[in-house]
Design a protein around this motif. Structure first.
Motif, PDB file in Angstrom:
ATOM      1  N   LEU A 108     -37.444  36.821  63.506  1.00  0.00           N
ATOM      2  CA  LEU A 108     -37.470  36.433  62.082  1.00  0.00           C
ATOM      3  C   LEU A 108     -36.066  36.101  61.580  1.00  0.00           C
ATOM      4  N   ASN A 109     -35.069  36.878  61.993  1.00  0.00           N
ATOM      5  CA  ASN A 109     -33.690  36.608  61.580  1.00  0.00           C
ATOM      6  C   ASN A 109     -33.213  35.258  62.118  1.00  0.00           C
TER       7      ASN A 109
ATOM      8  N   VAL B 145     -41.944  36.374  56.663  1.00  0.00           N
ATOM      9  CA  VAL B 145     -42.604  37.429  55.892  1.00  0.00           C
ATOM     10  C   VAL B 145     -42.166  38.766  56.492  1.00  0.00           C
ATOM     11  N   PRO B 146     -41.748  39.714  55.658  1.00  0.00           N
ATOM     12  CA  PRO B 146     -41.341  41.026  56.200  1.00  0.00           C
ATOM     13  C   PRO B 146     -42.449  41.633  57.060  1.00  0.00           C
ATOM     14  N   LEU B 147     -42.040  42.314  58.101  1.00  0.00           N
ATOM     15  CA  LEU B 147     -42.996  42.953  59.004  1.00  0.00           C
ATOM     16  C   LEU B 147     -43.709  44.090  58.298  1.00  0.00           C
ATOM     17  N   SER B 148     -45.002  44.212  58.543  1.00  0.00           N
ATOM     18  CA  SER B 148     -45.810  45.255  57.922  1.00  0.00           C
ATOM     19  C   SER B 148     -45.609  46.582  58.649  1.00  0.00           C
ATOM     20  N   LYS B 149     -45.455  47.646  57.873  1.00  0.00           N
ATOM     21  CA  LYS B 149     -45.351  48.980  58.466  1.00  0.00           C
ATOM     22  C   LYS B 149     -46.677  49.421  59.071  1.00  0.00           C
TER      23      LYS B 149
ATOM     24  N   ARG C  90     -45.099  36.347  61.004  1.00  0.00           N
ATOM     25  CA  ARG C  90     -45.650  35.356  60.080  1.00  0.00           C
ATOM     26  C   ARG C  90     -44.564  34.727  59.214  1.00  0.00           C
ATOM     27  N   LEU C  91     -44.880  33.521  58.798  1.00  0.00           N
ATOM     28  CA  LEU C  91     -44.042  32.811  57.838  1.00  0.00           C
ATOM     29  C   LEU C  91     -44.959  32.342  56.724  1.00  0.00           C
TER      30      LEU C  91
END
Length: 192
Positions: free
Chosen positions: A84-85, A135-139, A164-165
């Motif tokens: 993602l980064n 999209v931030p990763l879901s915990k 995801r984006l």
């Protein structure tokens, strides 16, 4: 299972040796028998002979990830975050290198020529630069094992990839289906 539940499938054979899909034959459609009460699954088996003129280097030479002595989910989250980064920082050459083995295998099994291989990555990079943001990763994501425990990925509770984006302007999502393995003799994940 519901008494009217069933699964059906058919196998179609194409010859791709010319670079085009040339129909060869289609096998009869298969359908599972009616579900039986108190049995939570159905099973069907059949046999067809296929000639597969290639071999791919995939998860077969990986370690069993169910036996590792580190926090697998945490390490996967770190790998997903690195991707993602790199997308956010538009480091496309690094992403292309990460995807190299996966794309080589995909090109082999789909009989893609060099031009089509490049088109696939180019399309992905075009999506990245046309308003799609990570999209931030879901915990709540969970580890999904496959390939006899040698291949893993992170899934969200909806069953789709955790990678995801989203394009807020067009309200579209882009789900990147990606999986990892650790080759025997190595200690780091590789995309497969």
């Amino acid at each position: 299972m519901h008494e009217k539940a069933y699964a059906k499938y058919k196998v179609t054979v194409f010859d791709l040796s010319s670079g085009d899909f040339v129909f060869v034959e289609q096998f009869e459609e298969q359908r599972t028998p009616p579900a039986q009460k108190a049995i939570p699954f159905t099973q069907v088996s059949s046999l067809f002979q296929a000639e597969v003129p290639y071999k791919i280097d995939a998860w077969q030479n990986g370690i069993n990830l169910k036996d590792v002595n580190f926090n697998l989910k945490e390490k996967l989250l770190q790998e997903y975050q690195k991707i993602l980064n790199r997308i956010a920082e538009k480091q496309y050459s690094e992403i292309e290198e990460l995807y190299r083995k996966k794309e080589e295998n995909t090109a082999t099994v789909m009989y893609l020529n060099e031009e089509k291989k490049k088109e696939r990555m180019s399309k992905l990079f075009n999506d990245f630069s046309s308003g799609f943001e990570p999209v931030p990763l879901s915990k709540d994501s969970f580890v999904e094992y496959s390939a006899y425990g040698k291949r893993v990925c992170l899934k969200n509770l909806d069953g789709l990839s955790a990678l995801r984006l989203e394009n807020k302007e067009t309200q579209e999502d882009l789900v990147l289906d990606i999986a990892f393995y650790i080759p025997k003799g190595k200690t780091e994940f590789e995309v497969i």
